[in-house]
Design a protein around this motif. Sequence first.
Motif, PDB file in Angstrom:
ATOM      1  N   HIS A 136     -37.499   8.638 -15.530  1.00 33.34           N
ATOM      2  CA  HIS A 136     -37.302   9.982 -15.004  1.00 33.34           C
ATOM      3  C   HIS A 136     -36.564  10.848 -16.012  1.00 33.34           C
ATOM      4  O   HIS A 136     -35.744  10.361 -16.777  1.00 33.34           O
ATOM      5  N   THR A 137     -36.843  12.135 -15.935  1.00 34.37           N
ATOM      6  CA  THR A 137     -36.062  13.102 -16.692  1.00 34.37           C
ATOM      7  C   THR A 137     -34.755  13.332 -15.937  1.00 34.37           C
ATOM      8  O   THR A 137     -34.671  13.059 -14.735  1.00 34.37           O
ATOM      9  N   PRO A 138     -33.730  13.848 -16.608  1.00 29.94           N
ATOM     10  CA  PRO A 138     -32.469  14.116 -15.898  1.00 29.94           C
ATOM     11  C   PRO A 138     -32.625  15.000 -14.647  1.00 29.94           C
ATOM     12  O   PRO A 138     -32.019  14.687 -13.617  1.00 29.94           O
ATOM     13  N   PRO A 139     -33.442  16.074 -14.672  1.00 32.26           N
ATOM     14  CA  PRO A 139     -33.601  16.845 -13.424  1.00 32.26           C
ATOM     15  C   PRO A 139     -34.198  16.025 -12.270  1.00 32.26           C
ATOM     16  O   PRO A 139     -33.825  16.227 -11.108  1.00 32.26           O
ATOM     17  N   GLN A 140     -35.096  15.099 -12.572  1.00 32.74           N
ATOM     18  CA  GLN A 140     -35.680  14.259 -11.522  1.00 32.74           C
ATOM     19  C   GLN A 140     -34.629  13.330 -10.926  1.00 32.74           C
ATOM     20  O   GLN A 140     -34.610  13.089  -9.718  1.00 32.74           O
ATOM     21  N   VAL A 141     -33.737  12.813 -11.769  1.00 37.44           N
ATOM     22  CA  VAL A 141     -32.664  11.929 -11.297  1.00 37.44           C
ATOM     23  C   VAL A 141     -31.645  12.727 -10.486  1.00 37.44           C
ATOM     24  O   VAL A 141     -31.189  12.274  -9.428  1.00 37.44           O
ATOM     25  N   ILE A 142     -31.306  13.919 -10.960  1.00 38.05           N
ATOM     26  CA  ILE A 142     -30.359  14.769 -10.220  1.00 38.05           C
ATOM     27  C   ILE A 142     -30.936  15.148  -8.860  1.00 38.05           C
ATOM     28  O   ILE A 142     -30.241  15.092  -7.840  1.00 38.05           O
ATOM     29  N   ALA A 143     -32.229  15.506  -8.827  1.00 41.02           N
ATOM     30  CA  ALA A 143     -32.875  15.846  -7.551  1.00 41.02           C
ATOM     31  C   ALA A 143     -32.851  14.650  -6.600  1.00 41.02           C
ATOM     32  O   ALA A 143     -32.590  14.801  -5.399  1.00 41.02           O
ATOM     33  N   GLY A 144     -33.110  13.451  -7.121  1.00 38.80           N
ATOM     34  CA  GLY A 144     -33.041  12.251  -6.288  1.00 38.80           C
ATOM     35  C   GLY A 144     -31.637  12.011  -5.771  1.00 38.80           C
ATOM     36  O   GLY A 144     -31.449  11.656  -4.598  1.00 38.80           O
TER      37      GLY A 144
END
Length: 164
Positions: A136-144
């Motif tokens: 995952h990209t950092p935004p995908q991890v933050i969204a999760g």
Amino acid sequence: MEDSTATTTHHYFTIFTNYPLISSLTAFTIAQFIKLFTSWYRERRWDLKQLIGSGGMPSSHSATVTALAVAIGLQEGFGGSHFAIALILASVVMYDATGVRLHAGRQAEVLNQIVYELPAEHPLAESRPLRELLGHTPPQVIAGGMLGSVTAVTGYLFTRVATS
């Protein structure tokens, strides 16, 4: 003897009221369903593999472990050892998603391109492509992580209202 059997049987059913477990599974399920829709939005086709696949927006791994950590913190307190264990687990999983798994996926892209450009007579030319969507990209991890936190807090508030 019958009383202990009834108590033991009841004990097994408490898993269905385990708030951290339910929060984690709910966050995972919501994240996977969101992936189905974000995939449709991006590609304009339904890809049911998104319901069980890794990678994509949002990170279901991050949502799951964040919901677990927040739920444990809300239920047992943020100063306890159970929360500390869950927080460290969440940190490792989220770091791995943006680090090792993301870069392994990028390497798979490069390797697949190399294999694609091989002459047809090469022994590797017919090999099955590697999976590219691993991390995952950092935004995908933050969204999760945000999804997991919201899920755990919502579940906590729901259980507080339901038991009042």
